[in-house]
Design a protein around this motif. Structure first.
Motif, mmCIF file in Angstrom:
data_model
loop_
_atom_site.group_PDB
_atom_site.id
_atom_site.type_symbol
_atom_site.label_atom_id
_atom_site.label_comp_id
_atom_site.label_asym_id
_atom_site.label_seq_id
_atom_site.Cartn_x
_atom_site.Cartn_y
_atom_site.Cartn_z
ATOM 1 N N TYR A 54 0.803 -1.225 0.000
ATOM 2 C CA TYR A 54 0.000 0.000 0.000
ATOM 3 C C TYR A 54 0.837 1.277 0.000
ATOM 4 C CZ TYR A 54 -3.758 -3.251 1.013
ATOM 5 O OH TYR A 54 -4.640 -4.287 0.954
ATOM 6 N N LYS A 55 2.170 1.151 0.046
ATOM 7 C CA LYS A 55 3.083 2.303 -0.025
ATOM 8 C C LYS A 55 2.851 3.315 1.097
ATOM 9 C CE LYS A 55 4.566 0.771 -4.079
ATOM 10 N NZ LYS A 55 4.394 -0.638 -3.991
ATOM 11 N N VAL A 56 2.496 2.821 2.281
ATOM 12 C CA VAL A 56 2.375 3.666 3.470
ATOM 13 C C VAL A 56 3.152 2.996 4.608
ATOM 14 C CG1 VAL A 56 0.161 4.741 2.924
ATOM 15 C CG2 VAL A 56 0.190 2.573 4.120
ATOM 16 N N THR A 57 3.696 3.803 5.498
ATOM 17 C CA THR A 57 4.475 3.264 6.609
ATOM 18 C C THR A 57 3.613 3.228 7.872
ATOM 19 O OG1 THR A 57 6.430 4.250 5.648
ATOM 20 C CG2 THR A 57 6.608 3.520 7.924
ATOM 21 N N PRO A 58 3.418 2.044 8.458
ATOM 22 C CA PRO A 58 2.610 1.952 9.683
ATOM 23 C C PRO A 58 3.322 2.612 10.863
ATOM 24 C CG PRO A 58 2.853 -0.197 8.645
ATOM 25 C CD PRO A 58 3.779 0.730 7.951
ATOM 26 N N ARG A 59 2.538 3.259 11.711
ATOM 27 C CA ARG A 59 3.050 3.861 12.944
ATOM 28 C C ARG A 59 3.142 2.795 14.035
ATOM 29 N NH1 ARG A 59 -0.050 6.199 16.956
ATOM 30 N NH2 ARG A 59 -1.885 6.121 15.621
ATOM 31 N N LYS A 60 2.169 1.862 14.018
ATOM 32 C CA LYS A 60 2.097 0.820 15.045
ATOM 33 C C LYS A 60 1.295 -0.351 14.493
ATOM 34 C CE LYS A 60 -0.672 1.241 18.813
ATOM 35 N NZ LYS A 60 -1.158 1.682 20.134
ATOM 36 N N VAL A 61 1.609 -1.563 14.939
ATOM 37 C CA VAL A 61 0.850 -2.760 14.555
ATOM 38 C C VAL A 61 0.486 -3.522 15.831
ATOM 39 C CG1 VAL A 61 0.913 -4.959 13.323
ATOM 40 C CG2 VAL A 61 2.008 -2.959 12.323
ATOM 41 N N THR A 62 -0.789 -3.861 15.968
ATOM 42 C CA THR A 62 -1.254 -4.659 17.097
ATOM 43 C C THR A 62 -1.896 -5.923 16.562
ATOM 44 O OG1 THR A 62 -1.739 -2.618 18.283
ATOM 45 C CG2 THR A 62 -2.685 -4.624 19.173
ATOM 46 N N ILE A 63 -1.596 -7.061 17.189
ATOM 47 C CA ILE A 63 -2.122 -8.349 16.732
ATOM 48 C C ILE A 63 -3.089 -8.895 17.781
ATOM 49 C CG2 ILE A 63 -1.534 -10.723 16.131
ATOM 50 C CD1 ILE A 63 1.148 -9.684 15.150
ATOM 51 N N VAL A 64 -4.230 -9.426 17.306
ATOM 52 C CA VAL A 64 -5.239 -10.006 18.198
ATOM 53 C C VAL A 64 -5.530 -11.431 17.741
ATOM 54 C CG1 VAL A 64 -7.594 -9.791 19.066
ATOM 55 C CG2 VAL A 64 -6.272 -7.745 18.542
ATOM 56 N N ASN A 65 -5.465 -12.380 18.684
ATOM 57 C CA ASN A 65 -5.831 -13.768 18.392
ATOM 58 C C ASN A 65 -7.285 -13.985 18.792
ATOM 59 O OD1 ASN A 65 -3.293 -14.852 17.474
ATOM 60 N ND2 ASN A 65 -2.572 -14.577 19.574
ATOM 61 N N LEU A 66 -8.083 -14.479 17.850
ATOM 62 C CA LEU A 66 -9.497 -14.721 18.126
ATOM 63 C C LEU A 66 -9.721 -16.217 18.340
ATOM 64 C CD1 LEU A 66 -10.941 -12.434 15.347
ATOM 65 C CD2 LEU A 66 -10.809 -11.951 17.768
ATOM 66 N N PRO A 67 -10.436 -16.601 19.379
ATOM 67 C CA PRO A 67 -10.676 -18.017 19.625
ATOM 68 C C PRO A 67 -11.664 -18.603 18.623
ATOM 69 C CG PRO A 67 -11.901 -16.701 21.186
ATOM 70 C CD PRO A 67 -11.061 -15.750 20.372
ATOM 71 N N GLY A 68 -11.637 -19.904 18.467
ATOM 72 C CA GLY A 68 -12.601 -20.570 17.598
ATOM 73 C C GLY A 68 -13.975 -20.536 18.234
ATOM 74 N N ALA A 69 -14.972 -20.181 17.459
ATOM 75 C CA ALA A 69 -16.326 -20.069 17.988
ATOM 76 C C ALA A 69 -17.030 -21.419 17.936
ATOM 77 C CB ALA A 69 -17.112 -19.045 17.184
ATOM 78 N N ARG A 70 -17.801 -21.727 18.966
ATOM 79 C CA ARG A 70 -18.592 -22.961 18.972
ATOM 80 C C ARG A 70 -19.938 -22.670 18.324
ATOM 81 N NH1 ARG A 70 -17.066 -27.070 22.316
ATOM 82 N NH2 ARG A 70 -19.220 -27.592 22.839
ATOM 83 N N VAL A 71 -20.294 -23.451 17.326
ATOM 84 C CA VAL A 71 -21.550 -23.253 16.611
ATOM 85 C C VAL A 71 -22.311 -24.573 16.581
ATOM 86 C CG1 VAL A 71 -20.742 -21.357 15.170
ATOM 87 C CG2 VAL A 71 -20.426 -23.694 14.395
ATOM 88 N N SER A 72 -23.649 -24.477 16.535
ATOM 89 C CA SER A 72 -24.447 -25.692 16.465
ATOM 90 C C SER A 72 -24.562 -26.132 15.006
ATOM 91 C CB SER A 72 -25.833 -25.451 17.062
ATOM 92 O OG SER A 72 -26.498 -24.445 16.339
ATOM 93 N N GLN A 73 -24.557 -27.439 14.806
ATOM 94 C CA GLN A 73 -24.659 -28.003 13.467
ATOM 95 C C GLN A 73 -26.108 -27.957 13.004
ATOM 96 O OE1 GLN A 73 -21.901 -28.193 12.092
ATOM 97 N NE2 GLN A 73 -21.020 -30.221 12.255
ATOM 98 N N ARG A 74 -26.304 -27.645 11.766
ATOM 99 C CA ARG A 74 -27.676 -27.622 11.240
ATOM 100 C C ARG A 74 -28.084 -28.985 10.720
ATOM 101 N NH1 ARG A 74 -27.964 -21.818 8.080
ATOM 102 N NH2 ARG A 74 -27.268 -20.608 9.855
ATOM 103 N N SER A 75 -27.190 -29.659 10.027
ATOM 104 C CA SER A 75 -27.554 -30.929 9.411
ATOM 105 C C SER A 75 -27.429 -32.098 10.392
ATOM 106 C CB SER A 75 -26.688 -31.195 8.182
ATOM 107 O OG SER A 75 -25.327 -31.223 8.557
ATOM 108 N N ARG A 76 -26.470 -31.998 11.328
ATOM 109 C CA ARG A 76 -26.275 -33.073 12.298
ATOM 110 C C ARG A 76 -26.419 -32.512 13.703
ATOM 111 N NH1 ARG A 76 -20.462 -34.934 10.624
ATOM 112 N NH2 ARG A 76 -20.350 -32.691 10.461
ATOM 113 N N ARG A 77 -26.644 -33.374 14.642
ATOM 114 C CA ARG A 77 -26.729 -32.924 16.023
ATOM 115 C C ARG A 77 -25.338 -32.649 16.559
ATOM 116 N NH1 ARG A 77 -31.486 -36.215 19.036
ATOM 117 N NH2 ARG A 77 -33.041 -35.864 17.429
#
Length: 101
Positions: A54-77
């Protein structure tokens, strides 16, 4: 002549995609851009990739780890787990912007 090992990652591999969410779009007005990044990328690699793409210099970089979300299955229980994700907040200097086509 022996070949040097290619441990360098491509900038397109580091920045997977822009992260479009309500919070991320609000932050773009303040000069903070959000990207999905691989789980093994570090701040220096992300800053270098933003500079190259992007030809721009970042001032700061912060990283965030997101946990895996638990979702209910539609086709199977039962429940399944969505993949863990990682995003990077890239802070730019005042006046610098990134245009997503």
């Amino acid at each position: 002549m022996p070949h040097a090992q290619n441990n360098m990652k491509n900038s397109h591999d580091i920045l997977i995609a822009p992260w479009f969410s309500e919070k991320a779009l609000i932050l773009t007005d303040k000069g903070v851009y959000t990207f999905a990044v691989p789980r093994n990328a570090n701040k220096f690699e992300i800053a270098k990739a933003v500079t190259e793409l992007y030809k721009v210099t970042p001032r700061k970089v912060t990283i965030v780890n997101l946990p895996g979300a638990r979702v209910s299955q539609r086709s199977r229980r039962g429940v399944a787990t969505r993949a863990k994700r990682r995003k990077a907040y890239v802070y730019l200097k005042k006046g610098d912007t990134i245009q997503f086509a």
